[in-house]
Design a protein around this motif. Structure first.
Motif, PDB file in Angstrom:
ATOM      1  N   THR A 110     153.285  -2.003  78.220  1.00 31.90           N
ATOM      2  CA  THR A 110     152.238  -0.994  78.364  1.00 31.90           C
ATOM      3  C   THR A 110     151.810  -0.452  76.998  1.00 31.90           C
ATOM      4  O   THR A 110     150.605  -0.318  76.716  1.00 31.90           O
ATOM      5  N   VAL A 111     152.779  -0.155  76.148  1.00 31.39           N
ATOM      6  CA  VAL A 111     152.460   0.350  74.804  1.00 31.39           C
ATOM      7  C   VAL A 111     151.716  -0.714  73.999  1.00 31.39           C
ATOM      8  O   VAL A 111     150.748  -0.402  73.285  1.00 31.39           O
ATOM      9  N   LEU A 112     152.128  -1.963  74.123  1.00 32.76           N
ATOM     10  CA  LEU A 112     151.468  -3.026  73.357  1.00 32.76           C
ATOM     11  C   LEU A 112     150.027  -3.231  73.823  1.00 32.76           C
ATOM     12  O   LEU A 112     149.129  -3.453  73.001  1.00 32.76           O
ATOM     13  N   VAL A 113     149.795  -3.147  75.127  1.00 34.16           N
ATOM     14  CA  VAL A 113     148.409  -3.214  75.619  1.00 34.16           C
ATOM     15  C   VAL A 113     147.609  -2.044  75.061  1.00 34.16           C
ATOM     16  O   VAL A 113     146.433  -2.200  74.669  1.00 34.16           O
TER      17      VAL A 113
ATOM     18  N   LEU B  79     140.719   3.654  77.093  1.00 37.05           N
ATOM     19  CA  LEU B  79     141.656   2.767  77.789  1.00 37.05           C
ATOM     20  C   LEU B  79     143.029   2.821  77.120  1.00 37.05           C
ATOM     21  O   LEU B  79     144.061   2.790  77.803  1.00 37.05           O
ATOM     22  N   ALA B  80     143.031   2.919  75.794  1.00 38.73           N
ATOM     23  CA  ALA B  80     144.294   3.002  75.062  1.00 38.73           C
ATOM     24  C   ALA B  80     145.062   4.259  75.448  1.00 38.73           C
ATOM     25  O   ALA B  80     146.272   4.233  75.706  1.00 38.73           O
ATOM     26  N   VAL B  81     144.339   5.404  75.495  1.00 40.73           N
ATOM     27  CA  VAL B  81     144.990   6.663  75.869  1.00 40.73           C
ATOM     28  C   VAL B  81     145.564   6.566  77.278  1.00 40.73           C
ATOM     29  O   VAL B  81     146.673   7.048  77.561  1.00 40.73           O
ATOM     30  N   GLY B  82     144.831   5.915  78.181  1.00 40.41           N
ATOM     31  CA  GLY B  82     145.332   5.751  79.543  1.00 40.41           C
ATOM     32  C   GLY B  82     146.633   4.967  79.585  1.00 40.41           C
ATOM     33  O   GLY B  82     147.576   5.334  80.305  1.00 40.41           O
TER      34      GLY B  82
ATOM     35  N   TYR C 110     148.784   4.618  77.065  1.00 35.11           N
ATOM     36  CA  TYR C 110     149.837   5.409  76.418  1.00 35.11           C
ATOM     37  C   TYR C 110     150.377   6.493  77.348  1.00 35.11           C
ATOM     38  O   TYR C 110     151.586   6.764  77.368  1.00 35.11           O
ATOM     39  N   PHE C 111     149.484   7.096  78.142  1.00 34.24           N
ATOM     40  CA  PHE C 111     149.954   8.121  79.079  1.00 34.24           C
ATOM     41  C   PHE C 111     150.816   7.515  80.183  1.00 34.24           C
ATOM     42  O   PHE C 111     151.758   8.146  80.665  1.00 34.24           O
ATOM     43  N   ARG C 112     150.505   6.287  80.609  1.00 34.22           N
ATOM     44  CA  ARG C 112     151.357   5.603  81.585  1.00 34.22           C
ATOM     45  C   ARG C 112     152.758   5.401  80.997  1.00 34.22           C
ATOM     46  O   ARG C 112     153.775   5.609  81.671  1.00 34.22           O
ATOM     47  N   ALA C 113     152.810   5.006  79.743  1.00 41.09           N
ATOM     48  CA  ALA C 113     154.106   4.830  79.090  1.00 41.09           C
ATOM     49  C   ALA C 113     154.812   6.168  78.906  1.00 41.09           C
ATOM     50  O   ALA C 113     156.037   6.272  79.065  1.00 41.09           O
ATOM     51  N   TYR C 114     154.018   7.226  78.599  1.00 45.07           N
ATOM     52  CA  TYR C 114     154.606   8.553  78.374  1.00 45.07           C
ATOM     53  C   TYR C 114     155.258   9.089  79.646  1.00 45.07           C
ATOM     54  O   TYR C 114     156.322   9.720  79.603  1.00 45.07           O
ATOM     55  N   ARG C 115     154.636   8.830  80.788  1.00 46.99           N
ATOM     56  CA  ARG C 115     155.220   9.296  82.043  1.00 46.99           C
ATOM     57  C   ARG C 115     156.562   8.627  82.321  1.00 46.99           C
ATOM     58  O   ARG C 115     157.449   9.233  82.933  1.00 46.99           O
TER      59      ARG C 115
END
Length: 507
Positions: A383-386, A398-401, A403-408
């Motif tokens: 997820t972070v690499l994408v 899209l990048a922020v989205g 990163y937030f998935r990874a953050y959760r």
């Protein structure tokens, strides 16, 4: 035999010799409880059990796991001369050894050394195995060395002795022991079927352990190459006739023996192949090492779910060998295959990023990465690499989205907070940014969280200073840069960058 077993009804006239025969039949059939029952029924009919029946009684109790009763029965035997009753001592000792009571077996075996019939290498060998089982490694080496000197062709002794020498770091003695066995027993290294024996594989591993890569490869490389090529999968048959050439390009014509890879465990084959590839790399023949690993990965030796770890070890060895050989393209492809099969391994994806940056190919994995992420949507590294790929292509929302998935999933990771902060800061500077000041505040909230999570004051101070610098808030950026310059932390590698950025502000 069956008729004799059926004749065990209590009869005062039955001879003790008949009872002895019945006991031997029960022992032969491993019917220990029946033998014990028979003795119990007869004990009241005879004034005293003979010593040989007492020993058999003890053997049955040992196999039935009744150590206390067995010890009580052999007390009288232990008071006798082992040379006179050597057969009984040996039977009881064997029972103890077969049931894992090595200390008791050792005591009886040691007494048997006074018997001319049993003071032989076979018994010494069992004494050595008992010493090894109870942890007396030095005593085990000493007695097994005596066995080896008396019977150097005894391969099982050689195996155990070599392992003991190897475990204690005495590789020279281990190699010498193998050589002595080979001189007496030519089949010890090469079997009658023309295959390399386990003893020779052990010898090759010892040579490799001593750093003699050339001797190791001389003993196993050519047969290993040919056998792997013969096992290549049908979809790779066009490579089957290829032969790995030596560095000078001249093919070796000497005769070779087979290793017998099909009969070996896949883990052992993978270990042999990776050892050969690393040895080739150390000798400056890295191209041959990578080709050997590629052929091994193309065989059917590692097919099936049970051998996934073998495939992983071969791929990592391929990455290592390719990297050392400066073949970044091959290293990148091998690392991609490994990482896509390890979607949750943070360490693996970190290595991938290093190789991808060095090779300049980080963008090539984008489509396979998206497909893999659809299969494993909870993979934080992917997820972070994408998110990184989206950032590099300018698709910041899209990048922020991502990163937030990874953050959760992993809010405690400082890198994710930093990535969110950087992406939000870039979004705030976009000409079409909505509510720009709010986005900046959100960005610095994540910068502050990153600084708290990251145990590196110099790095976090530099990044905060750089964020203020990017916004043109020089009066806020300068104090952070000065903190970096004043830092004496051993891991501070940001001082040069901080000094340069300060110079840009003051010029």
């Amino acid at each position: 035999q069956e008729e004799a077993k059926g004749a065990h009804e209590p009869d005062p006239k039955m001879l003790l010799s008949t009872l002895n025969i019945l006991m031997e039949l029960y022992l032969e059939d491993e019917a220990y409880q029946h033998a014990v029952d028979l003795i119990e029924r007869w004990r009241g009919s005879v004034p005293k059990l003979p010593l040989d029946l007492t020993a058999k009684y003890a053997v049955c109790e040992i196999y039935l796991g009744r150590a206390v009763e067995a010890q009580r029965h052999i007390r009288e035997l232990l008071q006798q001369d082992a040379a006179e009753y050597d057969d009984l001592f040996y039977d009881v000792a064997e029972a103890y050894r077969n049931t894992g009571s090595h200390a008791q077996a050792l005591e009886l075996y040691e007494q048997l050394r006074s018997s001319p019939s049993y003071n032989a290498p076979e018994v010494w060998f069992k004494i050595g195995k008992c010493h090894k089982a109870i942890g007396n490694l030095e005593s085990a080496k000493q007695i097994l060395q005596e066995v080896h000197e008396a019977a150097p062709g005894y391969e099982e002794v050689t195996h155990i002795l070599v392992e003991l020498y190897r475990g204690s770091g005495q590789a020279d003695l281990a190699l010498e022991t193998i050589q002595q066995t080979a001189e007496v027993a030519p089949d010890a290294l090469v079997t009658s079927g023309g295959r390399i024996s386990e003893l020779q594989l052990l010898q090759l591993n010892l040579l490799l352990q001593q750093g003699d890569q050339a001797a190791f490869l001389d003993g196993c490389l050519e047969p290993l190459q040919h056998e792997l090529q013969d096992r290549v999968r049908s979809r790779d048959k066009e490579r089957k006739d290829q032969l790995l050439e030596h560095k000078d390009g001249v093919r070796s014509r000497r005769r070779f023996v087979a290793i017998g890879l099909a009969a070996m465990a896949p883990e052992a084959v993978a270990k042999l192949v990776t050892s050969a590839a690393r040895a080739l790399s150390k000798l400056g023949r890295g191209t041959e090492g990578t080709e050997l690993l590629n052929i091994a990965l193309s065989t059917d030796l590692f097919s099936g779910e049970a051998n996934v770890q073998c495939v992983h070890s071969l791929r990592l060895a391929l990455v290592e060998t390719s990297w050392q050989n400066q073949d970044l393209d091959q290293a990148y492809r091998a690392m991609c295959a490994y990482c896509l099969s390890q979607p949750y391994s943070i360490d693996a994806w970190c290595v991938y990023n290093e190789i991808a940056q060095r090779a300049g190919m980080w963008y090539k994995i984008h489509r396979p990465l998206i497909r893999a992420l659809l299969k494993h949507p909870d993979s934080v590294p992917m997820t972070v690499l994408v998110g990184h790929h989206m950032t590099a292509s300018g698709r910041l929302k899209l990048a922020v989205g991502e990163y937030f998935r990874a953050y959760r999933a992993m809010p405690e990771q400082p890198l994710i907070s930093l990535c969110i902060g950087v992406s939000l800061l870039r979004l705030s500077m976009h000409k079409n940014a909505v509510n720009r000041h709010k986005v900046v505040m959100h960005a610095f909230a994540f910068f502050e969280q990153y600084a708290k999570l990251r145990d590196s004051p110099a790095e976090s101070n530099y990044n905060l200073g750089r964020a203020f610098h990017q916004l043109g808030l020089f009066h806020l950026a300068i104090p952070y840069y000065k903190k970096v310059l004043a830092s004496v932390h051993g891991g501070n590698t940001m001082q040069r960058e901080a000094a340069y950025n300060l110079s840009l502000i003051h010029i």
